[in-house]
Structure formats: structure tokens, C-alpha cells
Design an enzyme around this catalytic site. Structure first.
Site, mmCIF file in Angstrom:
data_model
loop_
_atom_site.group_PDB
_atom_site.id
_atom_site.type_symbol
_atom_site.label_atom_id
_atom_site.label_comp_id
_atom_site.label_asym_id
_atom_site.label_seq_id
_atom_site.Cartn_x
_atom_site.Cartn_y
_atom_site.Cartn_z
ATOM 1 N N TYR A 78 0.852 -1.198 0.000
ATOM 2 C CA TYR A 78 0.000 0.000 0.000
ATOM 3 C C TYR A 78 0.883 1.242 0.000
ATOM 4 O O TYR A 78 1.838 1.344 0.784
ATOM 5 C CB TYR A 78 -0.905 0.020 1.234
ATOM 6 C CG TYR A 78 -1.749 1.271 1.332
ATOM 7 C CD1 TYR A 78 -2.977 1.343 0.684
ATOM 8 C CD2 TYR A 78 -1.304 2.382 2.048
ATOM 9 C CE1 TYR A 78 -3.761 2.491 0.762
ATOM 10 C CE2 TYR A 78 -2.073 3.534 2.124
ATOM 11 C CZ TYR A 78 -3.294 3.576 1.481
ATOM 12 O OH TYR A 78 -4.048 4.718 1.544
ATOM 13 N N GLU B 219 -3.396 7.505 -4.175
ATOM 14 C CA GLU B 219 -3.228 6.184 -3.560
ATOM 15 C C GLU B 219 -3.009 5.112 -4.619
ATOM 16 O O GLU B 219 -3.708 5.067 -5.628
ATOM 17 C CB GLU B 219 -4.485 5.864 -2.746
ATOM 18 C CG GLU B 219 -4.538 4.467 -2.156
ATOM 19 C CD GLU B 219 -5.869 4.176 -1.474
ATOM 20 O OE1 GLU B 219 -6.053 4.644 -0.333
ATOM 21 O OE2 GLU B 219 -6.727 3.511 -2.094
#
Length: 377
Positions: free
Chosen positions: A102, A190
Site C-alpha cells: 500500500y 493512492e
């Protein structure tokens, strides 16, 4: 402002980030043509909606042949995912994943800076990781005067990888993503997941980017990507009529004059156990037309069970407001209970005009909030 995954991927690719080619399709035949164009043994079909949880909702599927592809695309198109209807899908090459990570840049109010967030536990369950094992998520505050220099990018990359080759490659990705974040006035950039493939390559296979609405005037190409939801359309319509409106999803509709009073009204509703349906500031006017338009906006929300009208009469007198309300509601037919609290200039005269009507009158904000919550239950 949010954009779809396929638009975010295009933006990543324009900044040199490692993104595979993919196609956006709005029907089965377009998907078949994309599959033939890709010419790979396995493709992924991904629903494109402005919400997370697509995989768990069945909006992400793998297809190994045209038959499976047709079946998956037909099932996913027009699927309802958390209230969002799927009207397009992304068709791309399926990647053999060795591990998922992530990566994101986000504006953090607590540190008053951009923060780089990293985790070795990327993928669909990142929310669970944040909730149950927050120590697995690393946060690095970015000094806007320095940015992400080489040493900081490498330091961050070592939190994901031990191999120096992968660290150098990932450090470059962090720097390019930061440049995108700053250049576009994003509030979130993201990549989840950033993956290491079985072949040892790093790829961004999903992305989410949101932008600061107040900076969109500087980015007309990005602003052109805006696709408002039904609630956002309502907010735009309200703005065009001179209202400040924000949908909140509760059951008590609020009509108030003044932003501060509107916030206090919502607090009072929460205090007595209710949920405000909206923030609505109609400004300082007793104009019946304005009240009618505001009521139409509130009543268009199917969740609204009660409407609370809280008016402070300053320059606009309460008796004028009362007359405006009576005229407005002579044209509006609704079975929904209306709670009205008037205070300020000529408040007694205003309340006297409303006595004996179908309205529920209150003298204090506490009384109005309590009464609205009781009527909603």
C-alpha cells in the site's frame, strides 16, 4: 473531486509510473474487442464506480476466455455497489502477484503536512489492517519546502523491500507519485495495491486519486472529468439557487438561515439522538419562493421523516418569515411533520401567526431539536 480508477491509471502513466495498458468498456462487445486487442491468456474485469469494496461486492473478476469474459461483463454492468450503479468496466491484463503493498500521499490535518503512508499489507483488506494492526502502516511527514529527495524516498522504500534493486525502483515511484500529487493539487493519491509480480517487476494495478475542489480552476482538464453523483447534482442545483446544501444521510431535514446556526442545529439534533439529513443554509430572506425551493430540495430526499426550520430574525423580521412560510406551505402539500422555531426580531408576532396551523412550534433550539427527534422516531 473523485475520478475513476481508469482515469487515475491514465494520470499515473502520464507521470511515468508502471501501469499496464487497459481498456474502458461500456458493453459486452466493447469488452470482447478489448480482450482480443490485449491478446493475453488471462484478463481482469473491474467495475468502475466511485467507491471501495468492489472486489468483495463481486465487481472484480478474472476471465480466461471469451465466454467467461462475456459472462462477467454482463453480470458486473449495472450492478449496484454501495448505491453506485456500474455503467462501465475496465478490461486489463491479469498480473501474477507475488506480494501486495500500500502506498499513498494524503493531506494530514494533525501534522499539517502531506503524509506518505506505506504498508507491506496492501490489497482489499487495508482498512482492516489500519483498524486492527495500525503499527503495520508507516507514516512519513513530507516537508513541502523539501519534497521527497532521494534519501527520503529510499528510506521509505526500505519499509517495503529489503532488496536494494527494488528499493531504488520503488524510491523513483514515490518521487513520481509525489510530483503528481503536488502538480494536480490532489488531496489523496493512492496506489493499492502496488504489487511485486512473480517475474520480479513492480506495478501499480489499482489507483485512487481525489482532488481539492477549491483548486480545480487551475486544472480544467481534470475538472472536465467530474461526474457528479445524484447528491452532488442536488448540491450544485442548490448552489445555483443561492443555498448552501450538503447531504448527510439522516432522517431530519434542516432549513436554517446562517451557517453557524445550521451547525448548532445539527449538533442539537445529534444531542437528542437524531441524525440530520442535511446542512442547508437558505440565507437571510423571507422570500416564499426561496422557502418553496428549499422544501422541494429537502423533500426530494426519501430518508427525510421530519423537517426542522430554525430561523433567527435579525434584519429579516420573524413575522415576515412567518408570512413567507405560510404562503410557501399553501403551495406545498406534504404529510411530513414540520417543526418551526423562530427567534429574534418580532418572534412573538411570528409565532402568533403560526399558531393553530399544522406546524409544530418550538420556542428554544433544544425544544425544537427534541421535538424533531421524537417525531422522526
Amino acid at each position: 473531486m473523485k475520478i475513476h480508477e481508469y482515469q487515475a491509471r491514465e494520470l499515473l502513466a502520464s507521470y511515468g509510473l508502471p501501469v499496464d495498458k487497459a481498456y474502458i468498456c461500456r458493453n459486452v462487445e466493447d469488452a470482447v474487442r478489448a480482450y482480443q486487442e490485449l491478446d493475453v491468456p488471462l484478463v481482469v474485469v473491474k467495475a468502475q464506480v466511485h467507491t471501495g469494496g468492489r472486489g468483495k461486492a463481486g465487481g472484480v473478476k478474472l476471465a480466461k476466455d471469451e465466454i467467461e469474459l462475456r459472462q462477467h461483463v454482463a453480470n458486473i454492468l449495472w450492478m449496484d455497489i454501495k448505491g453506485f450503479i456500474v455503467d462501465r468496466v475496465l478490461i486489463g491484463k491479469a498480473v501474477s502477484i507475488a506480494s501486495e503493498y500500500y502506498v499513498s500521499y494524503v493531506i494530514d490535518r494533525k501534522s499539517k503536512s502531506t503524509v506518505l503512508m506505506l504498508s507491506r499489507e496492501g490489497g482489499m483488506d487495508i482498512e482492516e489492517v489500519a483498524r486492527n494492526t495500525p503499527e503495520k502502516i508507516h507514516k512519513i511527514a513530507i516537508d513541502p519546502l523539501v519534497g521527497v529527495p532521494d534519501y527520503l524516498a529510499r528510506e521509505a522504500a526500505f519499509k517495503l523491500f529489503d532488496d536494494i534493486k527494488l528499493v531504488r525502483e520503488t524510491a523513483t515511484i514515490f518521487q513520481k507519485l509525489y510530483k503528481l500529487f503536488v502538480d494536480t493539487d490532489a488531496s489523496l493519491a493512492e496506489i493499492n495495491p502496488l504489487v511485486l509480480t512473480d517475474e520480479g517487476r513492480i506495478k501499480a494495478i489499482d489507483a485512487k486519486i481525489t482532488f481539492d475542489d477549491n483548486a480545480l480552476y487551475r486544472h480544467p482538464k481534470i475538472a472536465a472529468l467530474f461526474e457528479p453523483t445524484e447528491e452532488e447534482k442536488k448540491e450544485q442545483n442548490a448552489k445555483s439557487k443561492g443555498f448552501s446544501y450538503v447531504h448527510l444521510g439522516g432522517e431530519i431535514g434542516c432549513m436554517v438561515n446562517g451557517a453557524g446556526l445550521a451547525m448548532a442545529t445539527m449538533d442539537m439534533i445529534k444531542l437528542y439522538g437524531g441524525e440530520p439529513a442535511n446542512f442547508l443554509d437558505i440565507g437571510g430572506s423571507s422570500n416564499p419562493t426561496k422557502v418553496i425551493e428549499a422544501m422541494k430540495l429537502l423533500l426530494s430526499d426519501k430518508n427525510v421523516k421530519v423537517v426542522l426550520i430554525n430561523i433567527f430574525g435579525g434584519i429579516t423580521r420573524c413575522d415576515d418569515v412567518a408570512r413567507g412560510l405560510l404562503e410557501a406551505f399553501s403551495q406545498i402539500k406534504t404529510d411530513i411533520p414540520i417543526v418551526i422555531r423562530l427567534t429574534g426580531t418580532n418572534e412573538k408576532e411570528g409565532r402568533a401567526l403560526l399558531e393553530g396551523t399544522e406546524f409544530h412550534l418550538a420556542e428554544t433550539m433544544g425544544e425544537a431539536g427534541k421535538k424533531a427527534v421524537e417525531l422522526a422516531n
